[in-house]
Every structure is written in structure tokens, then in C-alpha cells.
Scaffold this motif. Structure first.
Motif, short mmCIF file in Angstrom:
data_model
loop_
_atom_site.label_atom_id
_atom_site.label_comp_id
_atom_site.label_asym_id
_atom_site.label_seq_id
_atom_site.Cartn_x
_atom_site.Cartn_y
_atom_site.Cartn_z
N TYR A 26 10.02 -6.10 -7.10
CA TYR A 26 9.13 -4.19 -6.75
C TYR A 26 9.34 -3.58 -6.12
O TYR A 26 10.29 -3.49 -5.10
CB TYR A 26 7.97 -5.40 -5.34
CG TYR A 26 7.42 -6.05 -6.12
CD1 TYR A 26 5.78 -6.16 -6.84
CD2 TYR A 26 7.80 -8.01 -5.65
CE1 TYR A 26 5.33 -7.19 -7.52
CE2 TYR A 26 6.86 -8.89 -6.33
CZ TYR A 26 5.75 -8.44 -7.06
OH TYR A 26 4.36 -9.13 -7.90
N GLU A 27 8.93 -2.04 -6.41
CA GLU A 27 9.62 -1.15 -5.76
C GLU A 27 9.61 -1.27 -4.03
O GLU A 27 10.41 -0.36 -3.80
CB GLU A 27 8.67 0.09 -6.40
CG GLU A 27 9.75 1.54 -6.15
CD GLU A 27 8.20 2.18 -7.39
OE1 GLU A 27 8.31 3.68 -6.40
OE2 GLU A 27 7.73 2.73 -7.56
N ASN A 28 8.57 -1.70 -3.39
CA ASN A 28 7.98 -1.45 -1.77
C ASN A 28 6.98 -2.56 -1.82
O ASN A 28 6.21 -3.64 -2.83
CB ASN A 28 7.19 0.08 -1.38
CG ASN A 28 6.02 0.20 -2.39
OD1 ASN A 28 5.36 -0.11 -2.73
ND2 ASN A 28 6.59 1.96 -3.57
N THR A 29 6.64 -2.47 -0.87
CA THR A 29 5.78 -4.07 -0.51
C THR A 29 4.22 -3.32 -1.06
O THR A 29 2.99 -3.97 -0.55
CB THR A 29 5.37 -3.47 1.48
OG1 THR A 29 5.46 -2.33 2.15
CG2 THR A 29 6.53 -4.62 1.84
N GLU A 30 4.38 -2.02 -0.55
CA GLU A 30 2.89 -1.98 -1.51
C GLU A 30 2.42 -2.32 -2.50
O GLU A 30 0.85 -3.54 -2.62
CB GLU A 30 2.18 -0.72 -1.22
CG GLU A 30 1.98 0.26 -0.29
CD GLU A 30 3.43 0.72 0.45
OE1 GLU A 30 4.94 0.50 -0.10
OE2 GLU A 30 3.45 1.16 1.87
#
Length: 598
Positions: A26-30
Motif C-alpha cells: 500500500y502506498e499509504n494509509t489512505e
């Protein structure tokens, strides 16, 4: 005069090339949150199949949806847990980890009807459905394995209840992890040069091997006295975990916690008991090792903190990570070009989180899932042992790589019984390579001692842990409470028995049970010993038979969980229903002792 203390780096001070590429998941938590919401919506569909599994088409559709849900949940969990392990004090990822952990318990309740419904149908009905719909044949072993559990499976309502409390039952492990990784701080100690260094679980293994008796005595006392300050909390945490497992075993109508642990993989309790017996029958060889070590170290008396110091003086090793990779690659050459290409792929594609940082989870592991890379957590400290750890964890990861590549999702995960075999094959190949290629006799003796230590720690020590587990679980199963004093007494007595009359069993070692995370994975540790023994058999066969045995071994790596572990190993040429693999390993230990005791 200003005090200079060597401090750990923060996570953001370490270059990305030395960190695992977790952003590939995942690129980020969003993005993670979007998939988490997708999972919650998708999982609602599972309940729609309740009461319909007698129909072959409905059963197949349920299994397909369940796979999609499980794969997404696993991917979410890997990201959350690995990000949390990068820095256990990071509250953002603590929250993410807790979120998926709590939802996983809820998810289990949604599919809790599946096993009871399959059991209500019975074997004849299931086999008829498989005959009607050939696409179900893939699931035949899984379905038949579920039917084996009929005597230990509860009603649908009870299964839902057990699933809903799973998060609560895992609480002791979470508390232990948070306390030992994030909250407990160890004192500053002085190294061999008199420099002040912050003691951590990560660098303890380095200083306990120091040739300076004062350094190793100081770190030994500093570490265990720190744990002793929390002994009542740690005892409550461990005994609560054991009670939870005993509750599960009793609720599911097993005769004991041990049977509950082994039955799903079709392993008899005799395999566990025979491993303990085989080691207890050969403790004289461990006593001999202690006696030889005492003599070679020139000690008037040998203490527990002297166990890890090499008996042979060698120049201090400082092995850069790139050099470690090169050494391991050469050692694994007998496994063939394909295996080596996968190993190098792991290095190049950043499977590995290499160096220690403040707040990072201690130790090492390999973890991933069907749709991620098989990640490796290290706390690399430039020692020979760290090179061995690299080989070990990459053994796990390449085992996972092969299993996931060759098996469908439902059979891609191998059992705990098989888990330590592939990692230990790599360790054995590494130490054999180092011994065979060392021209300096003094260094060669050092390496011989290193292999002795591998067997001592992986076989003798893990079986001592297994015996500790057996005693503590049997007490809890009988309703006998255990205090911190009880745990310390049991552990002390085992050390006295295992190490013999020459060893002074220091009181500090009595607290060692409190720092072993594997005790929260009930009856896991004996598999290090059985795994090492199976690995020793594989390495011996590969050295004698070459390609033929390599192919059998790769067949084992590719099998995942498509059969019971005893059968998978037997097909590959290793019979764990006998004591021969453990006895062969003990014989190797005795051979090495003869080399050392010239």
C-alpha cells in the motif's frame, strides 16, 4: 567530561535501500483504508451462503468469495503489522494494526457457519458434491481435513462466540509484545572498549558473546534483572495466554492442550514426547559440551553467561551486509541456479528490512501473504550470527515463494511443523560451507564450535523450552495456578538438568522464560528441533546424491500445505515418525565434540 552514548537511529534516518519495500503493498494509509472499506462490504456476502452449502454450485461460489475476502484481509494485515513493527511506538500504525486485528475477529464470525455446516453434511454428501462439480476437486483435501475435526467442532452459535472472542484471547500476546518491545528500557552498559552503549534485545546477542567476562556478566545481569522488575506482570501475561489455550482445548473436547495443538496437522502427541525423550536420553553429550567449554575457556567455574562465548579466539568479525549476501549465495549453491535466482530476487526487490532502529521490533522473522512479497525483518548487527540469520529467514521466504507459486491459495501456507525445515537447511549449508572452506585451523575450530552452538540452541535448547511448555500447560490443564516464582523454579530445575553438574545455574537465568515470544504460540518451539533434524537429513542427502535429492527437497518446498506435514516430509525422503532424524543430529553433535576435544 561529556558522556558519549552510542544511540540507535530513528526510522527516518535509515536509507530506503536498507528497508523493505512495504509501499509495494500500500502506498499509504489512505489507500489501505479504501481497501479496508472494500473488505467490509465484500465480506457481508459471506452470510448469504448460510444454509446453502449442500448445493455444489453454492459451495463453490462460497469458497471463491471466501478466498477473495481472506486474501484481501491478509494483505491488509501484513501492511498494518509490518508497518507497526518498523516502529512499535508509532501510534498511527498501532491503531491500524488494532483496527484490522479487531475486524479479523468480526470476519471470523461471518464465516463461522462454514465448518459446522460442512460437518452436518457429512463425508458421503461432500464427496457426492465433488463428484457432481469437478471444480470442487481442488478443495477435496481441505474438506476431508475439516471432517476429521468433527469431534472437536462446536455448534454454529458456539463457533460464532469463539470467533468473536478471538481478539480478547490474543490479548496476552499483544500485551507481552507491547511491554517488551516498546515500554521496557534496558540500562546503558560498557562494551569491551569501555564505551557506553544502550543495551537492547537486538545487541544483547553481540555482547553476551564477548571475550571479556565482565562485559558478558554485566549484560546478562542487566537484561534479566530488567525483566525481573516486571516479573509479576510477565507471569500473569504468560499464564493468561496458557489459560486461554487450555480453555480452547477444553471447549473443543481435546484430552489436553498438546493434543489440541497437534491434532489439526495429524501429528500424534507421541512425536512431541519422543522428541523430548530422545534429547533427555542424550543429555550426557550436552554435559560433555559444557565440560569441554569450561576447559577450553580456561575457567575455574562456568556460568550461564559463558555459554555463548566462542571457545576459540578469532579476530573480531565485522561483516558488511553485501558480504553476508555473497557468503550465503555461495553456501546455497548446492540447491541449484533456480533457487539462487529467487534468493537474489529477494535481495534486489527489497524483501528485507535490514538494520535496527529505535522502536523496531526485536529479533527476526519472515512474513507475507499470497499477494505480497515474502518479507524479512532483520536487526543486522555485522556478526557471523547475523549472516546465519539472513540465510535462515531467506530459507523461510523462499519456501513461501515456492509454495505460493506452485499451490492454490488454500494450500499455499505450510504448517508450523514444516516451517523450520527450509530455514535450517540454509543454516546447515552455510556452516558446512564455512567449515569446508576455512584453511586456518583456529578459525575452523571456531566454526566447528559455531555448528555445535547451532545444535545446542536449535535442538537441545528448544526441546528444553518444549519441556517447559509441557510442564506449564499440564499444570494449567489440571487447574494448578502458576506464579512468577513457580515459573522461575520450573525453569531453574530444567536448566540444572540440561546443563549438568559443571554448570553454575545463575539465578538471573530463572527469568529467561519471560522474554521468549514463542511461548505465546503454544507448542511451537519443539518444531525447531524436529525441523533442524529433518533439515540435517535433507542436507546429508543433498551432499551424497546431488540433483536427485535437490529435486526431492524442492518438491517439499513446493508442497505448501497440500498434505499433512508428516506425509510431505516422508515423500521427500525424511521420516519424522521415527527418532532417527533427531538421533542423527545428536550423532553429528558428538562428532563435532570429538573434533573440538582433541
Amino acid at each position: 567530561m561529556r558522556r558519549i552514548v552510542k544511540e540507535l537511529k530513528n526510522r527516518d534516518e535509515i536509507n530506503s535501500e536498507y528497508k523493505w519495500d512495504i509501499e509495494k503493498v500500500y502506498e499509504n494509509t489512505e489507500v489501505w483504508e479504501k481497501d479496508f472499506n472494500k473488505l467490509k462490504n465484500m465480506a457481508l456476502g459471506l452470510k448469504e451462503f448460510q444454509g446453502k452449502l449442500h448445493n455444489a454450485e453454492e459451495l463453490l461460489e462460497f469458497l471463491k468469495l471466501d478466498e477473495k475476502v481472506s486474501r484481501l484481509a491478509n494483505t491488509l494485515m501484513i501492511y498494518a503489522f509490518l508497518k507497526s513493527d518498523e516502529d512499535t511506538a508509532n501510534t498511527t500504525f498501532q491503531a491500524l494494526k488494532n483496527k484490522i486485528e479487531i475486524y479479523s475477529a468480526e470476519l471470523m464470525t461471518m464465516g463461522a457457519f462454514f465448518v459446522p455446516e460442512i460437518l452436518s453434511l457429512g463425508e458421503e454428501s461432500i464427496l457426492k458434491e465433488i463428484e457432481e462439480l469437478p471444480d470442487l476437486r481442488t478443495y477435496k483435501f481441505m474438506l476431508k481435513n475439516i471432517l476429521r475435526r468433527k469431534p472437536h467442532t462446536l455448534s454454529r452459535e458456539m463457533e460464532e462466540l469463539m470467533a468473536s472472542v478471538s481478539d480478547c484471547l490474543n490479548a496476552p500476546s499483544s500485551i507481552f509484545s507491547m511491554l517488551t518491545n516498546a515500554d521496557i528500557k534496558f540500562p546503558v552498559i560498557k562494551d569491551e572498549e569501555g564505551k557506553e552503549v544502550e543495551l537492547t534485545e537486538g545487541n544483547y546477542s553481540k555482547y553476551i558473546k564477548s571475550k571479556d567476562v565482565k562485559v558478558r556478566k554485566d549484560v546478562f545481569e542487566a537484561l534479566f534483572n530488567t525483566y525481573s522488575n516486571y516479573k509479576n506482570t510477565l507471569a500473569t501475561s504468560l499464564t493468561s495466554s496458557i489459560k486461554n489455550f487450555a480453555f480452547n482445548a477444553k471447549t473443543r473436547k481435546y484430552k489436553s492442550s498438546l493434543e489440541c495443538s497437534l491434532h489439526p496437522n495429524d501429528i500424534s502427541t507421541e512425536v512431541y514426547d519422543n522428541a523430548i525423550k530422545a534429547i533427555n536420553d542424550n543429555l550426557d553429550s550436552l554435559h560433555r559440551y559444557v565440560k569441554i567449554k569450561k576447559k577450553l575457556l580456561g575457567l575455574d567455574e562456568i556460568h550461564m553467561y559463558d555459554l555463548y562465548v566462542p571457545v576459540i579466539d578469532t579476530p573480531k568479525s565485522h561483516i558488511e551486509f553485501d558480504e553476508a549476501v555473497s557468503i550465503v549465495e555461495k553456501a546455497l549453491a548446492p540447491l541449484g541456479e533456480e533457487y539462487l535466482s529467487i534468493f537474489n530476487q529477494g535481495i534486489d526487490n527489497r524483501w528485507i528490512d535490514i538494520y535496527e532502529n529505535r522502536g523496531k521490533r526485536s529479533g527476526a522473522y519472515s512474513w507475507g501473504c499470497y499477494d505480497t512479497m515474502p518479507y524479512v525483518l532483520l536487526n543486522y548487527n555485522y556478526e557471523l550470527n547475523d549472516v546465519s540469520t539472513l540465510a535462515h529467514e531467506m530459507g523461510h521466504s523462499i519456501h513461501s515463494y515456492y509454495s505460493r507459486r506452485e499451490q492454490p491459495y488454500i494450500y499455499a501456507d505450510y504448517t508450523l511443523f514444516c516451517a523450520e525445515v527450509a530455514s535450517t537447511v540454509n543454516e546447515c549449508l552455510l556452516i558446512n560451507y564455512l567449515i569446508e572452506n576455512e584453511k586456518d585451523e583456529k578459525k575452523r575450530l571456531y566454526l566447528i564450535n559455531t555448528q555445535l552452538e547451532q545444535i545446542r540452541t536449535t535442538v537441545f535448547r528448544q526441546i528444553m523450552f518444549a519441556e517447559f511448555e509441557k510442564i506449564t500447560h499440564e499444570n494449567i490443564d489440571k487447574g494448578i495456578p502458576l506464579t512468577s516464582e513457580d515459573l522461575c523454579r520450573i525453569y531453574h530445575e530444567l536448566n540444572v538438568k540440561y546443563f549438568g553438574k559443571d554448570m553454575i545455574v545463575d539465578k538471573e537465568i530463572d527469568m529467561e522464560w519471560s522474554r521468549i515470544p514463542h511461548f505465546y504460540s503454544d507448542f511451537y518451539v519443539y518444531q525447531y528441533a524436529t525441523g533442524y533434524s529433518a533439515a540435517n537429513s535433507f542436507v546429508k542427502a543433498i551432499s551424497q546424491n546431488g540433483k536427485e535429492s535437490v529435486n526431492k527437497y524442492k518438491g517439499f518446498l513446493k508442497s505448501g500445505g497440500c498434505d499433512y506435514p508428516i506425509n510431505i516430509l516422508k515423500k521427500a525422503g525424511v521420516d519424522m515418525t521415527t527418532s532417527k532424524p533427531i538421533e542423527d543430529t545428536i550423532n553429528r553433535f558428538k562428532e563435532l565434540l570429538d573434533m573440538l576435544d582433541k
